[in-house]
Design a protein around this motif. Structure first.
Motif, PDB file in Angstrom:
ATOM      1  N   TYR A  25       0.851  -1.191   0.000  1.00 51.06           N
ATOM      2  CA  TYR A  25       0.000   0.000   0.000  1.00 51.06           C
ATOM      3  C   TYR A  25       0.883   1.236   0.000  1.00 51.06           C
ATOM      4  CZ  TYR A  25      -3.638  -3.306   1.006  1.00 51.06           C
ATOM      5  OH  TYR A  25      -4.511  -4.366   0.917  1.00 51.06           O
ATOM      6  N   ILE A  26       0.474   2.232  -0.784  1.00 50.62           N
ATOM      7  CA  ILE A  26       1.216   3.488  -0.849  1.00 50.62           C
ATOM      8  C   ILE A  26       0.209   4.631  -0.813  1.00 50.62           C
ATOM      9  CG2 ILE A  26       1.277   3.494  -3.386  1.00 50.62           C
ATOM     10  CD1 ILE A  26       4.054   4.858  -3.147  1.00 50.62           C
ATOM     11  N   LYS A  27       0.583   5.706  -0.162  1.00 50.18           N
ATOM     12  CA  LYS A  27      -0.265   6.898  -0.119  1.00 50.18           C
ATOM     13  C   LYS A  27       0.292   7.902  -1.124  1.00 50.18           C
ATOM     14  CE  LYS A  27      -2.007   6.407   4.530  1.00 50.18           C
ATOM     15  NZ  LYS A  27      -3.421   6.451   4.268  1.00 50.18           N
ATOM     16  N   ALA A  28      -0.607   8.454  -1.971  1.00 45.08           N
ATOM     17  CA  ALA A  28      -0.181   9.386  -3.020  1.00 45.08           C
ATOM     18  C   ALA A  28      -1.334  10.289  -3.414  1.00 45.08           C
ATOM     19  CB  ALA A  28       0.312   8.604  -4.238  1.00 45.08           C
ATOM     20  N   HIS A  29      -1.010  11.408  -4.035  1.00 48.98           N
ATOM     21  CA  HIS A  29      -2.016  12.306  -4.590  1.00 48.98           C
ATOM     22  C   HIS A  29      -2.255  12.023  -6.066  1.00 48.98           C
ATOM     23  CE1 HIS A  29      -1.179  15.165  -1.144  1.00 48.98           C
ATOM     24  NE2 HIS A  29      -2.490  15.075  -1.167  1.00 48.98           N
ATOM     25  N   GLN A  30      -1.246  11.546  -6.775  1.00 46.31           N
ATOM     26  CA  GLN A  30      -1.339  11.366  -8.215  1.00 46.31           C
ATOM     27  C   GLN A  30      -0.674  10.058  -8.620  1.00 46.31           C
ATOM     28  OE1 GLN A  30       1.447  13.596 -10.783  1.00 46.31           O
ATOM     29  NE2 GLN A  30      -0.389  14.464 -11.729  1.00 46.31           N
ATOM     30  N   VAL A  31      -1.355   9.324  -9.511  1.00 47.99           N
ATOM     31  CA  VAL A  31      -0.790   8.104 -10.075  1.00 47.99           C
ATOM     32  C   VAL A  31      -0.846   8.235 -11.590  1.00 47.99           C
ATOM     33  CG1 VAL A  31      -1.014   5.608 -10.284  1.00 47.99           C
ATOM     34  CG2 VAL A  31      -1.601   6.723  -8.126  1.00 47.99           C
ATOM     35  N   LEU A  32       0.295   8.045 -12.233  1.00 43.37           N
ATOM     36  CA  LEU A  32       0.356   8.086 -13.685  1.00 43.37           C
ATOM     37  C   LEU A  32       0.570   6.675 -14.205  1.00 43.37           C
ATOM     38  CD1 LEU A  32       2.624  11.230 -14.130  1.00 43.37           C
ATOM     39  CD2 LEU A  32       0.136  11.103 -14.246  1.00 43.37           C
ATOM     40  N   MET A  33      -0.356   6.253 -15.067  1.00 43.57           N
ATOM     41  CA  MET A  33      -0.262   4.926 -15.668  1.00 43.57           C
ATOM     42  C   MET A  33       0.843   4.929 -16.721  1.00 43.57           C
ATOM     43  SD  MET A  33      -4.327   4.212 -16.180  1.00 43.57           S
ATOM     44  CE  MET A  33      -4.025   2.815 -17.221  1.00 43.57           C
ATOM     45  N   PRO A  34       1.365   3.745 -17.028  1.00 43.17           N
ATOM     46  CA  PRO A  34       2.385   3.673 -18.074  1.00 43.17           C
ATOM     47  C   PRO A  34       1.827   4.170 -19.408  1.00 43.17           C
ATOM     48  CG  PRO A  34       2.236   1.610 -16.868  1.00 43.17           C
ATOM     49  CD  PRO A  34       1.095   2.452 -16.416  1.00 43.17           C
ATOM     50  N   GLN A  35       2.651   4.896 -20.158  1.00 43.89           N
ATOM     51  CA  GLN A  35       2.267   5.350 -21.490  1.00 43.89           C
ATOM     52  C   GLN A  35       2.307   4.181 -22.449  1.00 43.89           C
ATOM     53  OE1 GLN A  35       4.819   8.251 -23.179  1.00 43.89           O
ATOM     54  NE2 GLN A  35       3.693   9.973 -22.342  1.00 43.89           N
ATOM     55  N   SER A  36       1.365   4.161 -23.370  1.00 41.56           N
ATOM     56  CA  SER A  36       1.429   3.122 -24.393  1.00 41.56           C
ATOM     57  C   SER A  36       2.602   3.421 -25.314  1.00 41.56           C
ATOM     58  CB  SER A  36       0.125   3.072 -25.189  1.00 41.56           C
ATOM     59  OG  SER A  36       0.034   4.189 -26.045  1.00 41.56           O
ATOM     60  N   SER A  37       3.179   2.396 -25.865  1.00 41.93           N
ATOM     61  CA  SER A  37       4.338   2.600 -26.739  1.00 41.93           C
ATOM     62  C   SER A  37       3.945   3.348 -27.998  1.00 41.93           C
ATOM     63  CB  SER A  37       4.981   1.255 -27.081  1.00 41.93           C
ATOM     64  OG  SER A  37       4.029   0.416 -27.706  1.00 41.93           O
ATOM     65  N   ALA A  38       2.658   3.333 -28.365  1.00 48.42           N
ATOM     66  CA  ALA A  38       2.196   4.069 -29.546  1.00 48.42           C
ATOM     67  C   ALA A  38       2.346   5.575 -29.331  1.00 48.42           C
ATOM     68  CB  ALA A  38       0.749   3.728 -29.842  1.00 48.42           C
ATOM     69  N   MET A  39       2.198   6.044 -28.092  1.00 52.67           N
ATOM     70  CA  MET A  39       2.295   7.465 -27.792  1.00 52.67           C
ATOM     71  C   MET A  39       3.742   7.910 -27.575  1.00 52.67           C
ATOM     72  SD  MET A  39      -0.715   8.676 -27.944  1.00 52.67           S
ATOM     73  CE  MET A  39      -0.596  10.246 -27.143  1.00 52.67           C
ATOM     74  N   ALA A  40       4.581   7.011 -27.149  1.00 52.59           N
ATOM     75  CA  ALA A  40       5.966   7.367 -26.858  1.00 52.59           C
ATOM     76  C   ALA A  40       6.676   7.801 -28.134  1.00 52.59           C
ATOM     77  CB  ALA A  40       6.698   6.176 -26.236  1.00 52.59           C
ATOM     78  N   GLY A  41       7.429   8.833 -28.043  1.00 49.20           N
ATOM     79  CA  GLY A  41       8.217   9.294 -29.164  1.00 49.20           C
ATOM     80  C   GLY A  41       7.491  10.193 -30.150  1.00 49.20           C
ATOM     81  N   LEU A  42       6.221  10.496 -29.893  1.00 49.23           N
ATOM     82  CA  LEU A  42       5.450  11.331 -30.813  1.00 49.23           C
ATOM     83  C   LEU A  42       6.049  12.724 -30.967  1.00 49.23           C
ATOM     84  CD1 LEU A  42       1.636  10.714 -30.246  1.00 49.23           C
ATOM     85  CD2 LEU A  42       3.008  10.194 -32.250  1.00 49.23           C
ATOM     86  N   PHE A  43       6.562  13.263 -29.893  1.00 50.04           N
ATOM     87  CA  PHE A  43       7.080  14.627 -29.920  1.00 50.04           C
ATOM     88  C   PHE A  43       8.599  14.655 -29.766  1.00 50.04           C
ATOM     89  CE2 PHE A  43       2.730  14.729 -28.324  1.00 50.04           C
ATOM     90  CZ  PHE A  43       2.149  15.528 -29.304  1.00 50.04           C
ATOM     91  N   GLY A  44       9.243  13.595 -30.200  1.00 51.00           N
ATOM     92  CA  GLY A  44      10.691  13.551 -30.179  1.00 51.00           C
ATOM     93  C   GLY A  44      11.285  13.103 -28.859  1.00 51.00           C
ATOM     94  N   GLU A  45      10.425  12.672 -27.895  1.00 51.61           N
ATOM     95  CA  GLU A  45      10.989  12.204 -26.629  1.00 51.61           C
ATOM     96  C   GLU A  45      11.677  10.867 -26.861  1.00 51.61           C
ATOM     97  OE1 GLU A  45       7.415  12.054 -26.599  1.00 51.61           O
ATOM     98  OE2 GLU A  45       6.963  14.044 -25.879  1.00 51.61           O
ATOM     99  N   GLU A  46      12.648  10.614 -26.037  1.00 53.61           N
ATOM    100  CA  GLU A  46      13.338   9.337 -26.093  1.00 53.61           C
ATOM    101  C   GLU A  46      12.407   8.261 -25.558  1.00 53.61           C
ATOM    102  OE1 GLU A  46      17.245   7.582 -23.955  1.00 53.61           O
ATOM    103  OE2 GLU A  46      17.381   9.623 -24.744  1.00 53.61           O
ATOM    104  N   ARG A  47      12.336   7.139 -26.241  1.00 55.64           N
ATOM    105  CA  ARG A  47      11.473   6.036 -25.776  1.00 55.64           C
ATOM    106  C   ARG A  47      12.077   5.415 -24.520  1.00 55.64           C
ATOM    107  NH1 ARG A  47       7.829   3.480 -29.946  1.00 55.64           N
ATOM    108  NH2 ARG A  47       7.863   4.977 -31.626  1.00 55.64           N
TER     109      ARG A  47
END
Length: 91
Positions: A25-47
């Motif tokens: 169990y972890i306490k947090a305010h925000q959880v970000l799910m993993p990005q799909s590989s289809a979205m990765a690299g769209l704007f030149g970010e490193e995969r």
């Protein structure tokens, strides 16, 4: 101590079931799910390998609380208010 101009309220509690079967169990305010590989690299970010990230305000500062590879986590769910949810069938 840094004072935030935002009020995040209390931290929510998340249940993590790891691929190994361990429950944590972890306490947090925000959880970000993993990005799909289809979205990765769209704007030149490193995969990068997809990862879960958990953030929260602790002692007046926004912090990264946990990051874990997507393959290491089976499920994540918010269990903060599970006692408020009615059972199926209205019981």
């Amino acid at each position: 101590m840094t004072h935030s101009k935002f009020e995040y309220g209390p931290l929510d509690t998340y249940e993590i079931i790891w691929a190994s079967g361990q429950v944590e169990y972890i306490k947090a305010h925000q959880v970000l799910m993993p990005q799909s590989s289809a979205m990765a690299g769209l704007f030149g970010e490193e995969r990068q390998k997809p990862a879960w990230t958990f953030h929260g305000e602790v002692d007046g500062r926004w912090r990264l609380l946990l990051t874990a590879p997507a393959d290491d986590i089976r499920t994540v769910r918010n269990v903060t208010h599970t006692h408020d949810v009615a059972e199926p069938g209205g019981r």
